[in-house]
Design an enzyme around this catalytic site. Structure first.
Site, PDB file in Angstrom:
ATOM      1  CE1 TYR A  79      -3.495   2.742   0.726  1.00  0.00           C
ATOM      2  CE2 TYR A  79      -2.255   3.209   2.732  1.00  0.00           C
ATOM      3  CZ  TYR A  79      -3.246   3.541   1.823  1.00  0.00           C
ATOM      4  OH  TYR A  79      -3.976   4.684   2.009  1.00  0.00           O
ATOM      5  CD  GLU A 122      -7.776   8.033   5.934  1.00  0.00           C
ATOM      6  OE1 GLU A 122      -7.686   7.932   7.187  1.00  0.00           O
ATOM      7  OE2 GLU A 122      -6.846   7.748   5.158  1.00  0.00           O
ATOM      8  CD1 TRP A 160      -3.511   1.724   6.048  1.00  0.00           C
ATOM      9  CD2 TRP A 160      -5.504   2.693   6.275  1.00  0.00           C
ATOM     10  NE1 TRP A 160      -4.072   1.840   4.801  1.00  0.00           N
ATOM     11  CE2 TRP A 160      -5.291   2.423   4.905  1.00  0.00           C
ATOM     12  CE3 TRP A 160      -6.702   3.292   6.669  1.00  0.00           C
ATOM     13  CZ2 TRP A 160      -6.222   2.738   3.931  1.00  0.00           C
ATOM     14  CZ3 TRP A 160      -7.647   3.608   5.687  1.00  0.00           C
ATOM     15  CH2 TRP A 160      -7.397   3.332   4.348  1.00  0.00           C
TER      16      TRP A 160
END
Length: 212
Positions: free
Chosen positions: A25, A47, A55
């Site tokens: 990522y 988010e 995350w």
């Protein structure tokens, strides 16, 4: 330096050096410019779901989120009703948080209202990118990376005014990082200045120029 040198000889921050999926990522997506409405809406939603979580937790459920939220098509999500909320609350492929689910639907509707209010060619993506700063941070270590900015505070205020939810200044700064609106790659990272938006020394790259 808070940088880790991988087996490939490339420098990355610690958070991107722990797992293969986070490394992928970081290397291919985080901080690269996203300027289309669907792409910005997806990242806004993720988010929001990430708030209070890692995350990595969100990233590993990303395909589940895409299936559950119709590929983050704004019109389709805006049409979700109570039955869809119940469906999503039973979906083990996502984070089953009623407030965040309902906020995502609300934000889809607010995105359409924004588009309708401001006219053709003006979308959620246009609004977010309009808060790009004159210069981006120059962090040497992780502690140098801010969690908010004057621009993220202003963006959060404007989105809330327009009916968006789960759009606080910290979440909006994280969104701006993810979209490339700011570049918070540490100096020395192999990704610093690779977005085509910012040079390595923190200044905007003129369109058509190669970052340095």
């Amino acid at each position: 330096m808070d940088l880790s040198i991988g087996d490939d000889g490339l420098a990355r921050p610690a958070w991107a050096s722990v797992h293969d999926d986070l490394r992928e990522y970081y290397d291919t997506e985080w901080g690269m410019p996203v300027r289309d409405e669907r792409g910005v809406f997806e990242r806004l939603a993720l988010e929001g779901f990430q708030s209070g979580l890692s995350w990595a937790t969100i990233l590993r459920r990303r395909e589940g989120f895409r299936r559950a939220f119709a590929g983050f098509d704004v019109e389709e999500v805006a049409a979700f009703g109570p039955a869809d909320v119940d469906r999503l609350l039973a979906d083990e492929g996502i984070i089953r948080h009623r407030g965040k689910i309902e906020a995502t639907i609300t934000n889809a509707r607010a995105s359409i209202e924004l588009r309708d209010e401001q006219g053709p060619g003006t979308t959620l993506a246009d609004l977010v990118w309009s808060y790009r700063p004159a210069r981006t941070p120059m962090p040497v270590v992780a502690a140098d990376v801010p969690t908010t900015s004057a621009e993220s505070v202003a963006l959060a205020t404007e989105l809330k005014r327009r009916g968006f939810r789960f759009v606080g200044p910290t979440t909006m700064f994280a969104l701006m990082e993810a979209l490339g609106v700011v570049d918070t790659h540490l100096l020395g990272s192999h990704r610093r200045g690779t977005s085509g938006v910012w040079s390595t020394d923190g200044f905007p790259v003129a369109e058509g120029h190669t970052p340095s």
